[in-house]
Write a protein that holds these residues in place. Structure first.
Motif, mmCIF file in Angstrom:
data_model
loop_
_atom_site.group_PDB
_atom_site.id
_atom_site.type_symbol
_atom_site.label_atom_id
_atom_site.label_comp_id
_atom_site.label_asym_id
_atom_site.label_seq_id
_atom_site.Cartn_x
_atom_site.Cartn_y
_atom_site.Cartn_z
ATOM 1 N N ARG A 153 66.832 10.149 -26.318
ATOM 2 C CA ARG A 153 67.616 11.161 -25.287
ATOM 3 C C ARG A 153 67.573 12.985 -25.638
ATOM 4 O O ARG A 153 67.924 13.502 -27.298
ATOM 5 N N GLY A 154 66.551 13.507 -25.286
ATOM 6 C CA GLY A 154 66.544 15.036 -24.897
ATOM 7 C C GLY A 154 67.808 15.588 -25.047
ATOM 8 O O GLY A 154 68.497 15.219 -24.197
ATOM 9 N N LEU A 155 67.755 17.044 -25.321
ATOM 10 C CA LEU A 155 69.243 17.954 -25.780
ATOM 11 C C LEU A 155 68.807 18.223 -23.621
ATOM 12 O O LEU A 155 67.827 19.236 -23.687
ATOM 13 N N ARG A 161 70.771 22.893 -25.856
ATOM 14 C CA ARG A 161 70.166 23.574 -26.084
ATOM 15 C C ARG A 161 70.449 25.236 -26.215
ATOM 16 O O ARG A 161 70.196 25.582 -28.025
ATOM 17 N N THR A 162 71.084 26.021 -26.059
ATOM 18 C CA THR A 162 71.452 26.929 -26.271
ATOM 19 C C THR A 162 72.445 27.067 -26.702
ATOM 20 O O THR A 162 72.575 27.726 -27.676
ATOM 21 N N LEU A 163 73.700 26.042 -26.744
ATOM 22 C CA LEU A 163 75.025 25.461 -27.696
ATOM 23 C C LEU A 163 74.118 25.785 -29.562
ATOM 24 O O LEU A 163 74.659 25.960 -30.084
ATOM 25 N N TRP A 164 73.324 25.049 -29.090
ATOM 26 C CA TRP A 164 72.817 24.672 -30.794
ATOM 27 C C TRP A 164 71.994 26.058 -31.070
ATOM 28 O O TRP A 164 72.173 26.146 -32.509
ATOM 29 N N VAL A 219 64.432 27.611 -35.596
ATOM 30 C CA VAL A 219 63.577 28.058 -34.371
ATOM 31 C C VAL A 219 64.213 28.273 -32.629
ATOM 32 O O VAL A 219 64.249 26.672 -33.040
ATOM 33 N N GLU A 220 65.085 28.794 -32.075
ATOM 34 C CA GLU A 220 65.078 28.600 -30.925
ATOM 35 C C GLU A 220 64.281 28.831 -30.010
ATOM 36 O O GLU A 220 63.133 28.917 -29.736
ATOM 37 N N PRO A 221 64.487 27.082 -29.137
ATOM 38 C CA PRO A 221 62.868 27.030 -28.578
ATOM 39 C C PRO A 221 63.159 27.499 -26.956
ATOM 40 O O PRO A 221 64.361 28.562 -26.604
#
Length: 202
Positions: free
Chosen positions: A6-8, A13-16, A33-35
Protein backbone atom coordinates in the motif's frame (compact mmCIF):
# COMPACT_ATOMS: atom_id res chain seq x y z
CA UNK A 1 0.66 -15.12 -2.34
CA UNK A 2 2.45 -11.78 -2.03
CA UNK A 3 0.62 -8.94 -0.30
CA UNK A 4 0.19 -5.86 -2.44
CA UNK A 5 2.12 -2.93 -1.03
CA UNK A 6 0.00 0.00 0.00
CA UNK A 7 1.29 3.45 -0.84
CA UNK A 8 1.53 6.20 1.75
CA UNK A 9 -1.27 8.63 2.07
CA UNK A 10 -0.72 12.35 1.78
CA UNK A 11 -0.85 12.87 5.54
CA UNK A 12 1.62 10.01 6.11
CA UNK A 13 4.09 11.40 3.59
CA UNK A 14 3.90 14.85 5.22
CA UNK A 15 4.49 13.36 8.69
CA UNK A 16 7.43 11.26 7.47
CA UNK A 17 9.04 14.22 5.80
CA UNK A 18 8.78 16.26 9.03
CA UNK A 19 10.45 13.46 11.02
CA UNK A 20 13.17 12.93 8.40
CA UNK A 21 14.17 16.62 8.58
CA UNK A 22 15.04 16.19 12.26
CA UNK A 23 17.35 13.18 11.69
CA UNK A 24 20.97 13.72 10.59
CA UNK A 25 21.92 11.16 7.94
CA UNK A 26 25.09 9.08 8.32
CA UNK A 27 25.82 9.38 4.64
CA UNK A 28 24.65 11.92 2.11
CA UNK A 29 23.34 9.24 -0.18
CA UNK A 30 21.15 7.95 2.63
CA UNK A 31 19.44 11.33 3.09
CA UNK A 32 15.68 11.21 2.72
CA UNK A 33 14.40 13.34 -0.08
CA UNK A 34 10.93 14.84 0.56
CA UNK A 35 8.60 13.80 -2.18
CA UNK A 36 7.09 16.67 -4.13
CA UNK A 37 3.56 17.57 -3.00
CA UNK A 38 0.75 16.27 -5.11
CA UNK A 39 -1.02 18.92 -7.15
CA UNK A 40 -4.24 20.24 -5.67
CA UNK A 41 -7.32 18.96 -7.52
CA UNK A 42 -8.92 21.65 -9.65
CA UNK A 43 -12.30 22.80 -8.33
CA UNK A 44 -15.29 21.60 -10.30
CA UNK A 45 -16.92 24.31 -12.47
CA UNK A 46 -20.21 25.70 -11.14
CA UNK A 47 -23.35 24.17 -12.67
CA UNK A 48 -24.78 26.07 -15.61
CA UNK A 49 -28.27 27.36 -14.84
CA UNK A 50 -30.47 28.39 -17.73
CA UNK A 51 -31.69 32.00 -17.35
CA UNK A 52 -35.33 32.35 -16.39
CA UNK A 53 -37.24 34.61 -18.73
CA UNK A 54 -39.10 37.24 -16.70
CA UNK A 55 -42.27 38.92 -17.74
CA UNK A 56 -42.30 42.66 -17.98
CA UNK A 57 -44.56 44.84 -15.91
CA UNK A 58 -45.38 45.33 -12.25
CA UNK A 59 -46.30 42.12 -10.47
CA UNK A 60 -45.37 40.00 -13.50
CA UNK A 61 -43.32 37.54 -11.36
CA UNK A 62 -46.30 36.49 -9.27
CA UNK A 63 -49.45 37.30 -11.24
CA UNK A 64 -50.76 34.52 -13.51
CA UNK A 65 -51.56 35.44 -17.11
CA UNK A 66 -55.03 36.88 -17.53
CA UNK A 67 -57.43 35.08 -19.86
CA UNK A 68 -58.30 36.94 -23.03
CA UNK A 69 -61.98 37.96 -22.96
CA UNK A 70 -64.09 36.89 -25.93
CA UNK A 71 -64.78 39.61 -28.50
CA UNK A 72 -67.90 41.59 -27.74
CA UNK A 73 -70.53 42.17 -30.42
CA UNK A 74 -70.60 45.75 -31.70
CA UNK A 75 -72.96 47.99 -29.74
CA UNK A 76 -76.02 49.41 -31.45
CA UNK A 77 -75.48 53.04 -32.48
CA UNK A 78 -77.37 55.48 -30.28
CA UNK A 79 -80.28 57.59 -31.48
CA UNK A 80 -79.62 61.29 -32.12
CA UNK A 81 -82.29 64.00 -32.06
CA UNK A 82 -82.84 65.88 -35.30
CA UNK A 83 -81.25 69.33 -35.15
CA UNK A 84 -83.62 72.25 -34.65
CA UNK A 85 -82.16 73.97 -37.73
CA UNK A 86 -83.01 70.93 -39.86
CA UNK A 87 -86.54 70.80 -38.45
CA UNK A 88 -87.06 74.48 -39.30
CA UNK A 89 -85.80 73.98 -42.84
CA UNK A 90 -88.08 70.95 -43.32
CA UNK A 91 -91.09 72.91 -42.04
CA UNK A 92 -90.31 75.74 -44.47
CA UNK A 93 -89.81 73.34 -47.35
CA UNK A 94 -86.11 74.15 -47.74
CA UNK A 95 -85.23 70.53 -46.98
CA UNK A 96 -87.44 68.04 -48.79
CA UNK A 97 -88.98 64.83 -47.51
CA UNK A 98 -87.69 61.88 -49.54
CA UNK A 99 -90.52 59.43 -48.81
CA UNK A 100 -93.61 59.02 -46.63
CA UNK A 101 -95.84 56.27 -45.31
CA UNK A 102 -99.34 56.48 -43.82
CA UNK A 103 -99.98 53.89 -41.10
CA UNK A 104 -103.16 55.14 -39.45
CA UNK A 105 -106.06 52.75 -39.70
CA UNK A 106 -103.79 49.67 -39.68
CA UNK A 107 -103.51 47.09 -36.92
CA UNK A 108 -100.31 47.04 -34.87
CA UNK A 109 -99.09 43.89 -36.61
CA UNK A 110 -99.62 45.27 -40.12
CA UNK A 111 -98.28 48.69 -39.19
CA UNK A 112 -95.09 47.24 -37.69
CA UNK A 113 -94.39 45.07 -40.74
CA UNK A 114 -95.07 47.89 -43.19
CA UNK A 115 -92.94 50.34 -41.22
CA UNK A 116 -89.91 48.03 -41.22
CA UNK A 117 -90.25 47.29 -44.92
CA UNK A 118 -90.65 50.98 -45.70
CA UNK A 119 -87.53 51.97 -43.73
CA UNK A 120 -85.36 49.27 -45.31
CA UNK A 121 -86.54 50.31 -48.77
CA UNK A 122 -85.98 54.01 -48.03
CA UNK A 123 -82.40 53.36 -46.94
CA UNK A 124 -81.70 51.23 -50.01
CA UNK A 125 -82.93 54.08 -52.23
CA UNK A 126 -80.67 56.61 -50.47
CA UNK A 127 -83.41 58.53 -48.61
CA UNK A 128 -82.21 60.85 -45.86
CA UNK A 129 -85.46 62.09 -44.32
CA UNK A 130 -88.86 60.37 -44.37
CA UNK A 131 -92.29 61.12 -42.90
CA UNK A 132 -94.20 58.46 -40.94
CA UNK A 133 -97.90 59.29 -40.43
CA UNK A 134 -99.41 57.57 -37.41
CA UNK A 135 -102.63 59.55 -36.95
CA UNK A 136 -103.57 61.29 -33.71
CA UNK A 137 -106.54 59.13 -32.76
CA UNK A 138 -108.35 59.08 -29.44
CA UNK A 139 -108.16 56.99 -26.32
CA UNK A 140 -110.34 53.89 -26.11
CA UNK A 141 -111.15 51.26 -28.71
CA UNK A 142 -113.51 48.70 -30.04
CA UNK A 143 -113.96 45.90 -27.44
CA UNK A 144 -114.53 43.41 -30.26
CA UNK A 145 -110.93 43.88 -31.56
CA UNK A 146 -109.24 44.79 -28.30
CA UNK A 147 -105.91 46.66 -28.45
CA UNK A 148 -105.44 45.97 -32.17
CA UNK A 149 -108.23 48.44 -32.95
CA UNK A 150 -107.29 50.97 -30.28
CA UNK A 151 -107.43 54.50 -31.61
CA UNK A 152 -104.14 56.36 -31.21
CA UNK A 153 -102.16 53.20 -30.38
CA UNK A 154 -99.84 53.72 -33.38
CA UNK A 155 -99.02 57.22 -32.20
CA UNK A 156 -97.68 55.62 -29.01
CA UNK A 157 -96.17 52.48 -30.50
CA UNK A 158 -94.36 53.80 -33.58
CA UNK A 159 -91.74 55.75 -31.55
CA UNK A 160 -91.08 52.56 -29.58
CA UNK A 161 -90.57 50.60 -32.78
CA UNK A 162 -88.22 53.23 -34.21
CA UNK A 163 -86.08 52.93 -31.07
CA UNK A 164 -85.76 49.14 -31.32
CA UNK A 165 -82.17 47.76 -31.64
CA UNK A 166 -83.13 46.03 -34.89
CA UNK A 167 -83.71 49.40 -36.59
CA UNK A 168 -80.64 51.25 -35.22
CA UNK A 169 -78.75 50.42 -38.39
CA UNK A 170 -81.34 52.43 -40.33
CA UNK A 171 -82.73 55.11 -38.01
CA UNK A 172 -80.51 57.98 -36.83
CA UNK A 173 -83.26 59.75 -34.91
CA UNK A 174 -86.84 61.01 -35.10
CA UNK A 175 -88.92 64.00 -33.98
CA UNK A 176 -92.55 65.02 -34.01
CA UNK A 177 -93.48 66.60 -37.32
CA UNK A 178 -94.39 70.26 -37.85
CA UNK A 179 -98.08 71.20 -38.11
CA UNK A 180 -97.68 71.54 -41.86
CA UNK A 181 -96.86 67.80 -42.01
CA UNK A 182 -99.34 66.44 -39.45
CA UNK A 183 -98.02 67.69 -36.10
CA UNK A 184 -98.52 65.14 -33.31
CA UNK A 185 -99.90 62.57 -35.76
CA UNK A 186 -96.65 62.25 -37.76
CA UNK A 187 -92.91 61.84 -37.27
CA UNK A 188 -89.83 62.97 -39.17
CA UNK A 189 -87.32 60.10 -39.34
CA UNK A 190 -83.67 60.53 -40.35
CA UNK A 191 -82.19 57.58 -42.26
CA UNK A 192 -78.56 56.43 -42.12
CA UNK A 193 -76.73 56.43 -45.42
CA UNK A 194 -75.68 52.97 -46.51
CA UNK A 195 -72.29 52.45 -48.16
CA UNK A 196 -71.54 49.08 -49.69
CA UNK A 197 -72.27 46.44 -47.05
CA UNK A 198 -71.79 48.79 -44.09
CA UNK A 199 -73.62 51.74 -42.63
CA UNK A 200 -72.08 55.12 -41.91
CA UNK A 201 -72.48 57.25 -38.83
CA UNK A 202 -74.55 60.49 -38.75
Amino acid sequence: MSRRRRGLSREERTLWAAVARTVEPLRVEDAVVEPPPEPEPEPAPPPVVAPVKKLRGKGADTAPPRPVPPPQPPAHPPLHPIERRTLTRVARGTVGIDARIDLHGLTQLDAHDRLRGFLFSAQAQGARLVLVITGKGKAGGDPHYGEFAERGVLRRRVPQWLAEPGLRSIVIGFEEAHQTHGGGGALYVRIRRRRGHGVDEP
